[in-house]
Design a protein around this motif. Structure first.
Motif, short mmCIF file in Angstrom:
data_model
loop_
_atom_site.label_atom_id
_atom_site.label_comp_id
_atom_site.label_asym_id
_atom_site.label_seq_id
_atom_site.Cartn_x
_atom_site.Cartn_y
_atom_site.Cartn_z
N LYS A 152 -5.61 -0.88 -0.15
CA LYS A 152 -6.23 -0.02 0.67
C LYS A 152 -7.10 0.91 -0.01
N HIS A 153 -6.77 1.43 -1.08
CA HIS A 153 -7.09 2.72 -1.82
C HIS A 153 -8.85 2.40 -1.98
N CYS A 183 2.17 6.02 7.05
CA CYS A 183 2.77 4.89 7.71
C CYS A 183 4.10 4.57 6.97
N TYR A 234 -9.70 9.80 2.69
CA TYR A 234 -9.26 8.64 2.62
C TYR A 234 -8.58 8.31 1.24
N HIS A 250 4.85 2.19 4.03
CA HIS A 250 4.18 2.19 2.69
C HIS A 250 5.50 1.77 1.56
N LEU A 270 -5.21 9.80 0.92
CA LEU A 270 -4.24 9.33 2.05
C LEU A 270 -3.92 8.12 1.70
N HIS A 271 -4.71 7.15 0.77
CA HIS A 271 -4.25 6.00 0.36
C HIS A 271 -4.32 5.85 -1.19
N GLU A 295 -8.73 4.59 9.79
CA GLU A 295 -7.91 5.74 9.59
C GLU A 295 -8.46 6.82 9.40
N ASN A 331 0.87 -1.05 0.03
CA ASN A 331 0.16 -0.06 0.01
C ASN A 331 0.80 1.31 0.03
N CYS A 379 -0.02 4.16 1.77
CA CYS A 379 -0.50 5.15 2.99
C CYS A 379 0.51 6.06 3.31
#
Length: 479
Positions: free
Chosen positions: A225-226, A111, A216, A114, A219-220, A209, A106, A108
């Motif tokens: 996770k997108h 984090c 969202y 990533h 951020l992804h 999150e 991912n 992110c």
């Protein structure tokens, strides 16, 4: 359209409903009559079955969050403490995270794991390394773990997670044993949730999150996770797969806290509306510094005072849920919010892969900076000195008191006859097997005093008998 019974994320977490809620809260933040009605609704009430609390919906709780009156804030804090004591008493459940792998595909942006971070060392535990980590945790006294892994179908497939769970449960070292494994891994399919259930996991935890869909997606930016809807609807698939207990959470600091607060409560309401069981736990992490992550880049950070207010209002709004505060927070902050509703905390956490076997806490592979770096014994002693019972209990999970069975006992207050003696017995195990002489003396005095707070006399006498047998070397009693 807002519909808490819908299985579509855009409908049970409605952006328009949140905006309307925030507008309503702002208009009524000084409406003393309405605020007092809301507080009155939330107060614990004695019934023939036990103590019950009505909780609050997301609109009512958002009005309280918007209110800045110091007098009302004191009322909120006092009410949160009253509700916490009614449901969870002075028990604080102890756990530790165990990081299995930091491989992740991912993107992110908050984090350090990533996919674009090319300089962080990547590591995945072998089963022998899992064994060594678990023994290190058992030697501290831990009985409950939350396993963590990045999302990477190649390096961290479900088969790897299941193998690690099997290894963890198999290890019996001296008097140590991990009795409950909670799982915090990426959103997955109903079939894989069934596999986790069959493996004997406790709670499935997944942090949202942020509930703000536009944020969202930003951020992804890359990776599975997108997909906002797939991620947000994960708890419904988990419950369809037979997992009774699920845990929610947002990462405060990514989006406006009032928005996140409303979305979090709407998610809890959705689980109640669809499954008849709300979240077993709610976590409230705040974004922290890590390898290539600077929390000041995100402009929605919240103060310690706002953080405490959020904790208190979650306890008031969702009175039955377990509330978790990790070692992201300092001793000072944890001390402030424990009385406001927190029922679970981590101790001696290391947020790096393989960190427990290292003499010094590794910092190069940490997922986030650990603020509270005390040993488990130091945390246990601190809790006892503050009047709390550190609990290593896992009895409800192993006795089948999960999902609606746990919630029904918790909501009417009858869980006290199980949880209080179980907490004392697991604390006794910890004192006998892991504590130093001074900590043991403090703990023994606490146990003797707290025996009198077990409601039923018969349960109290059985607990006394079990405590004597623990001194003789017998372990794992539970109600």
């Amino acid at each position: 359209m807002y519909n808490p019974k819908s299985l579509c994320a855009d409908e049970f977490i409605s952006h328009e409903e949140i905006l309307d809620t925030l507008e309503y809260a702002e208009k009524n933040k000084n409406n003393r009559e309405l605020i007092q009605e809301i507080l009155e609704k939330a107060k614990p009430r004695k019934t023939a079955e036990g103590t019950v609390c009505a909780g609050l919906n997301h609109r009512e709780a958002s009005v309280l969050l918007a209110c800045e009156d110091p007098e009302v804030l004191k009322q909120m804090y006092d009410l949160a403490e009253e509700i916490k004591l009614a449901y969870y008493g002075n028990r604080i459940v102890m756990f530790a995270p165990l990081y299995l792998s930091n491989y992740c595909i991912n993107g992110c942006v908050y984090c350090p794991y990533h996919a674009k971070n090319k300089h962080i060392p990547r590591k995945k535990l072998t089963q022998e390394e899992v064994r060594r980590e678990v023994i290190a945790l058992q030697d501290m006294g831990h009985k409950r773990l939350a396993i963590e892994a990045g999302e990477d179908p190649k390096n961290n497939p479900i088969e790897y997670i299941l193998e690690c769970i099997k290894t963890i449960y198999s290890i019996k070292h001296k008097n140590g044993a991990i009795r409950r494994v909670n799982v915090n891994i990426a959103a997955t399919t109903v079939e894989e949730y069934r596999m986790l259930k069959e493996a004997g996991i406790g709670t499935y935890i997944l942090f949202q999150e942020t509930y703000h869909k536009e944020s969202y997606l930003q951020l992804h930016p890359t990776g599975p996770k997108h997909d906002y809807n797939y991620h947000t609807e994960a708890m419904d698939r988990a419950m369809e797969g037979g997992i009774d207990d699920v845990g929610l959470g947002v990462l405060f600091g990514l989006e406006l806290y009032k928005y996140e607060f409303a979305g979090l409560l709407m998610h809890a309401e959705h689980l109640e509306a669809v499954h008849g069981v709300g979240p077993h736990t709610i976590s409230v992490p705040r974004i922290k510094r890590a390898d290539d992550i600077d929390p000041t880049v995100f402009d929605n950070g919240i103060s310690d005072d706002i953080f405490a207010k959020i904790c208190a209002l979650i306890r008031i709004a969702v009175p039955y849920t377990g509330m978790i505060i990790s070692t992201r927070e300092s001793q000072e902050v944890r001390e402030k919010v424990i009385r406001l509703g927190v029922s679970q905390i981590s101790g001696a956490s290391r947020t790096s892969v393989g960190g427990y076997c290292e003499e010094e806490r590794p910092t190069d592979t940490e997922q986030f900076d650990v603020s509270d770096q005390r040993t488990l014994e130091e945390v246990v002693r601190w809790l006892m000195d503050s009047g709390y019972i550190p609990s290593f209990c896992t009895a409800c999970y192993r006795e089948g008191r999960t999902g609606d069975r746990f919630m029904s006992l918790c909501k009417n207050g009858q869980i006290q006859n199980c949880c209080h003696p179980n907490a004392l017995m697991t604390l006794k195990e910890y004192l006998m097997d892991y504590a130093g002489p001074e900590t043991r003396a403090v703990g023994e005095a606490l146990i003797q005093a707290e025996l009198n707070n077990i409601p039923k006399e018969r349960v109290r006498e059985i607990a006394k008998d079990h405590l004597q047998k623990i001194e003789q070397g017998i372990r794992d009693f539970r109600f």
